[in-house]
Scaffold this motif. Structure first.
Motif, PDB file in Angstrom:
ATOM      1  N   UNK A 142       0.841  -1.198   0.000  1.00 52.19           N
ATOM      2  CA  UNK A 142       0.000   0.000   0.000  1.00 52.19           C
ATOM      3  C   UNK A 142       0.874   1.245   0.000  1.00 52.19           C
ATOM      4  N   UNK A 143       1.980   1.207   0.726  1.00 51.32           N
ATOM      5  CA  UNK A 143       2.924   2.333   0.739  1.00 51.32           C
ATOM      6  C   UNK A 143       3.536   2.519  -0.654  1.00 51.32           C
ATOM      7  N   UNK A 144       3.855   1.429  -1.329  1.00 51.90           N
ATOM      8  CA  UNK A 144       4.434   1.519  -2.676  1.00 51.90           C
ATOM      9  C   UNK A 144       3.453   2.186  -3.636  1.00 51.90           C
ATOM     10  N   UNK A 203       4.121   5.682  -5.459  1.00 49.88           N
ATOM     11  CA  UNK A 203       4.087   5.760  -6.917  1.00 49.88           C
ATOM     12  C   UNK A 203       3.166   6.859  -7.397  1.00 49.88           C
ATOM     13  N   UNK A 204       2.067   7.058  -6.680  1.00 52.07           N
ATOM     14  CA  UNK A 204       1.123   8.121  -7.031  1.00 52.07           C
ATOM     15  C   UNK A 204       1.676   9.501  -6.683  1.00 52.07           C
ATOM     16  N   UNK A 205       2.596   9.550  -5.721  1.00 46.49           N
ATOM     17  CA  UNK A 205       3.073  10.840  -5.232  1.00 46.49           C
ATOM     18  C   UNK A 205       2.063  11.459  -4.289  1.00 46.49           C
ATOM     19  N   UNK A 206       1.490  10.633  -3.421  1.00 47.40           N
ATOM     20  CA  UNK A 206       0.388  11.055  -2.575  1.00 47.40           C
ATOM     21  C   UNK A 206       0.838  12.013  -1.485  1.00 47.40           C
ATOM     22  N   UNK A 207       0.029  13.028  -1.236  1.00 49.07           N
ATOM     23  CA  UNK A 207       0.322  14.020  -0.200  1.00 49.07           C
ATOM     24  C   UNK A 207       0.141  13.410   1.184  1.00 49.07           C
ATOM     25  N   UNK A 208       0.699  14.057   2.184  1.00 48.40           N
ATOM     26  CA  UNK A 208       0.564  13.583   3.557  1.00 48.40           C
ATOM     27  C   UNK A 208      -0.897  13.546   3.984  1.00 48.40           C
ATOM     28  N   UNK A 209      -1.659  14.555   3.586  1.00 53.54           N
ATOM     29  CA  UNK A 209      -3.075  14.600   3.951  1.00 53.54           C
ATOM     30  C   UNK A 209      -3.839  13.439   3.328  1.00 53.54           C
ATOM     31  N   UNK A 258       1.983   4.033   5.799  1.00 50.31           N
ATOM     32  CA  UNK A 258       1.702   5.107   4.846  1.00 50.31           C
ATOM     33  C   UNK A 258       2.340   6.432   5.228  1.00 50.31           C
ATOM     34  N   UNK A 259       2.440   6.695   6.499  1.00 42.73           N
ATOM     35  CA  UNK A 259       2.788   8.061   6.942  1.00 42.73           C
ATOM     36  C   UNK A 259       4.179   8.199   7.555  1.00 42.73           C
TER      37      UNK A 259
END
Length: 266
Positions: free
Chosen positions: A190-192, A196-202, A264-265
């Motif tokens: 899930x972290x990968x 890969x998406x470049x997801x923001x912290x929020x 994730x965080x």
């Protein structure tokens, strides 16, 4: 060489009804197909080249260009479940959302509701980013196909939907039924996907809640299918454990929430 009139594999609703004629795919058209065709044209204009292009529409069928590449079907080949493939799915979704967010939503369109984001949104989501709807080239996710379920939503909706089947977000007992998922660590994967998406912290803090929402919507969609009474659908549902499987999944996700969130965080 691909034979003329080749029936394409994959899919459930349109199984056996999607035919490739050279570089054209002929398939059943949905009620909102005209709007989807305009959206696909606009995607290309905004730089997203990994989607089919409209060719024709009429008599309940549509014609789209064939997106060349590799599509993983069950049992998923090993190359499709690598970390690199997963990260590229995240990157593909990011590119798709960047283009889609620049395209104004058409008013008054009867968008699909089966797997739509219950919160809606200001951009069109694919809403069905399962393994079978992603086209790969040279080992990397290149394109998206089958926009039948596209509907307004949040970008996280597509990522959460992808997580369900690419990570996969499945409890160990259910995942063990699928040899393709053997040995995969859903927490790490899930972290990968998020990276890969470049997801923001929020968005990372919200992703698990959206996965929960996806599962609720999927359950409602299955309930509607059961109500329809299709014998093959009902048999498949019970063969896979019925609602006990879904209850177990939701209980497992609740139990593992802190672990997923930390991955994730941190």
């Amino acid at each position: 060489m691909v034979a003329v009139g080749e029936v394409l594999s994959g899919g459930i609703t349109n199984a056996g009804a999607v035919v490739r004629h050279g570089e054209i795919v002929d398939r059943p058209a949905q009620a909102h197909a005209p709007a989807i065709h305009r959206f696909l044209d606009a995607l290309a204009e905004h730089g997203f080249t990994g989607a089919p292009k409209p060719v024709g529409l009429g008599d309940g069928r549509e014609q789209l260009t064939y997106v060349a590449g590799d599509v993983a079907l069950q049992p998923y080949p090993a190359w499709s479940m690598t970390d690199a493939a997963l990260a590229s799915v995240g990157a593909l979704l990011r590119r798709f959302h960047q283009a889609s967010s620049a395209i104004p939503l058409e008013p008054g369109v009867p968008w699909a509701t089966g797997l739509a984001d219950p919160h809606g949104g200001t951009m069109l989501c694919h809403s069905d980013t399962c393994v079978e709807n992603v086209v790969f080239r040279d080992g990397e996710a290149y394109g998206l196909i089958d926009f039948d379920l596209a509907a307004p939503g949040r970008p996280l909706w597509d990522v959460a939907m992808a997580a369900r089947y690419w990570v996969p977000m499945l409890d160990p007992e259910t995942a063990a039924r699928f040899p393709s998922y053997a040995g995969l660590d859903p927490v790490r994967r899930l972290r990968i996907l998020a990276d890969g998406y470049g997801m923001s912290a929020e968005d990372r803090t919200e992703l698990l809640s959206v996965v929960d929402e996806v599962i609720v919507v999927e359950r409602a969609d299955i309930a509607a299918g059961l109500e329809g009474g299709d014998a093959a659908f009902v048999k498949a549902f019970h063969d896979h454990g019925g609602w006990l499987t879904w209850d177990r999944l939701q209980a497992w996700l609740a139990d593992q929430r802190t672990t997923f969130l930390a991955a994730l965080t941190q």
